[in-house]
Design a protein around this motif. Sequence first.
Motif, PDB file in Angstrom:
ATOM      1  N   GLU A 102       0.848  -1.194   0.000  1.00 54.07           N
ATOM      2  CA  GLU A 102       0.000   0.000   0.000  1.00 54.07           C
ATOM      3  C   GLU A 102       0.878   1.237   0.000  1.00 54.07           C
ATOM      4  OE1 GLU A 102      -2.824   2.310   3.131  1.00 54.07           O
ATOM      5  OE2 GLU A 102      -3.264   0.197   2.774  1.00 54.07           O
ATOM      6  N   ASP A 104       0.624   5.323   0.164  1.00 55.07           N
ATOM      7  CA  ASP A 104      -0.284   6.429   0.473  1.00 55.07           C
ATOM      8  C   ASP A 104       0.376   7.748   0.082  1.00 55.07           C
ATOM      9  OD1 ASP A 104      -1.978   8.280   1.519  1.00 55.07           O
ATOM     10  OD2 ASP A 104      -2.408   7.127   3.330  1.00 55.07           O
ATOM     11  N   ARG A 118      -3.283   8.738   5.917  1.00 56.37           N
ATOM     12  CA  ARG A 118      -4.024   7.492   6.121  1.00 56.37           C
ATOM     13  C   ARG A 118      -5.186   7.695   7.088  1.00 56.37           C
ATOM     14  NH1 ARG A 118      -0.812   3.227   4.249  1.00 56.37           N
ATOM     15  NH2 ARG A 118       1.378   3.765   4.013  1.00 56.37           N
ATOM     16  N   CYS A 180     -15.693  12.501   1.014  1.00 58.44           N
ATOM     17  CA  CYS A 180     -14.458  12.477   1.802  1.00 58.44           C
ATOM     18  C   CYS A 180     -14.698  12.812   3.264  1.00 58.44           C
ATOM     19  CB  CYS A 180     -13.430  13.434   1.213  1.00 58.44           C
ATOM     20  SG  CYS A 180     -13.901  15.189   1.333  1.00 58.44           S
ATOM     21  N   GLN A 186      -9.302  11.541  -0.864  1.00 62.86           N
ATOM     22  CA  GLN A 186      -9.940  10.250  -1.089  1.00 62.86           C
ATOM     23  C   GLN A 186      -8.867   9.224  -1.390  1.00 62.86           C
ATOM     24  OE1 GLN A 186     -12.413  11.137  -4.493  1.00 62.86           O
ATOM     25  NE2 GLN A 186     -10.929  10.282  -5.932  1.00 62.86           N
ATOM     26  N   THR A 187      -9.162   7.987  -1.074  1.00 56.59           N
ATOM     27  CA  THR A 187      -8.228   6.892  -1.310  1.00 56.59           C
ATOM     28  C   THR A 187      -8.799   5.982  -2.382  1.00 56.59           C
ATOM     29  OG1 THR A 187      -7.460   6.951   0.966  1.00 56.59           O
ATOM     30  CG2 THR A 187      -6.979   4.964  -0.288  1.00 56.59           C
ATOM     31  N   THR A 189      -7.626   2.918  -5.646  1.00 60.01           N
ATOM     32  CA  THR A 189      -6.680   1.837  -5.952  1.00 60.01           C
ATOM     33  C   THR A 189      -6.338   1.882  -7.428  1.00 60.01           C
ATOM     34  OG1 THR A 189      -8.476   0.273  -6.362  1.00 60.01           O
ATOM     35  CG2 THR A 189      -7.584   0.359  -4.125  1.00 60.01           C
ATOM     36  N   ALA A 195      -2.968   1.298  -2.698  1.00 59.16           N
ATOM     37  CA  ALA A 195      -3.887   2.391  -2.412  1.00 59.16           C
ATOM     38  C   ALA A 195      -3.174   3.713  -2.620  1.00 59.16           C
ATOM     39  CB  ALA A 195      -4.396   2.283  -0.975  1.00 59.16           C
ATOM     40  N   THR A 197      -3.760   8.011  -2.075  1.00 58.20           N
ATOM     41  CA  THR A 197      -4.572   9.114  -1.574  1.00 58.20           C
ATOM     42  C   THR A 197      -4.379  10.332  -2.453  1.00 58.20           C
ATOM     43  OG1 THR A 197      -4.349   8.274   0.680  1.00 58.20           O
ATOM     44  CG2 THR A 197      -5.073  10.553   0.431  1.00 58.20           C
ATOM     45  N   GLU A 198      -5.490  10.969  -2.807  1.00 57.35           N
ATOM     46  CA  GLU A 198      -5.452  12.111  -3.712  1.00 57.35           C
ATOM     47  C   GLU A 198      -6.587  13.054  -3.364  1.00 57.35           C
ATOM     48  OE1 GLU A 198      -5.866  10.361  -7.511  1.00 57.35           O
ATOM     49  OE2 GLU A 198      -7.870   9.592  -7.139  1.00 57.35           O
TER      50      GLU A 198
END
Length: 379
Positions: A102, A104, A118, A180, A186-187, A189, A195, A197-198
Amino acid sequence: MSNPSDWATKDYYKTLGVSKDASAADIKKAYRKLARDNHPDSKPGDKAAEERFKEISEAYGVLSSPEKRKQYDEQRSLFGQFKNGFPPGGGFPGGGTSGGTEFDLGDLLGGIFGGGGRGGRRRQPQARRGEDLESEATITFQQSVDGVTLPLRLTSEEACPTCHGTGAKPGTVPRVCPKCQGSGMQTGTAGGLFAMTEPCSQCSGRGLIVEHACATCHGSGRAPSSRTINVKVPAGVKDGQRIKIKGKGGKGDAGAPAGDLYLIVHVESHPLFGRKCDDLTITVPVAFDEAALGAQISVPTLDGPPVKLKIPAGTPTGRTFRARGKGSAKKDGQRGDLLVTIEVQVPDTLTDEQRAAVEALRAARGNEDPRAAVFQAAG
């Protein structure tokens, strides 16, 4: 003022028409030209120019600050690497591989976005200092010596006066983004491998949803604002000098301090006087007999009565005398001097009496050659 969460999608270098390795001086030069061409005062009612001015000001606010420019370059570089969802070459930061590791990106960019890593932590809104502004003013030579207070009209982007920065129509309030939960992130894939995050796609990273946008700012919460302030230009200011007026720039958000105003001063020339550091300069004509025999002459000053100056016999043209305390004001409250340069005049025409006197002088000089020393030095 720009939002760091929007930096990845905006090319400020392109906005100002400069390269990514442009110097601070090149960036300032480009901004000043574009700001003059698109200033709302010069194009009243031109909405396109007004929007262009806002974009230019936003770009300069980031690129003119070494700290903000560094963060902006880093963020642009990171988003350039991850824009397709994968790091270059298939590798992962920190030695991770595609084996279900993962990754992040929110943790990596936490320092830039101000939180939101996270676990969907809610980002705390950070108070942002107001942007620094730059303006120019032209003053007279006399004002540069004495000092002057000037009214300046400034235009900057501040909290919208209609919605007070919320972006929502008066009588309504933004709601927390359901996607969110107000974190602004938001996370997702990428192919089920890791995962990432962006910024939230629904609220664009704001954490809030504006259902009924303010008609003035169209939901942005920011709007151009013009105001007139009085700025004190100190005595002794020099042409081209850049003065910092603390706290007179754009207003800060959420109680943060205002930015600073930088005023570039242009000084008009004077028909008689010039400047040399804290001293004033003037060239005055004297007659040949005054220079040859000596005399006491009157010399004008910039803001007071004339001064008497004693010219000794045999004074050549170009010699400079000093009248103390008749120059420009200094920082310590004292004044510089007036430097008086002598220019011996040769009359264009002579009366019969004057010609006879000059011919008598020539006869008295005899065969003395005033250029003999020049030829001797020439060898």
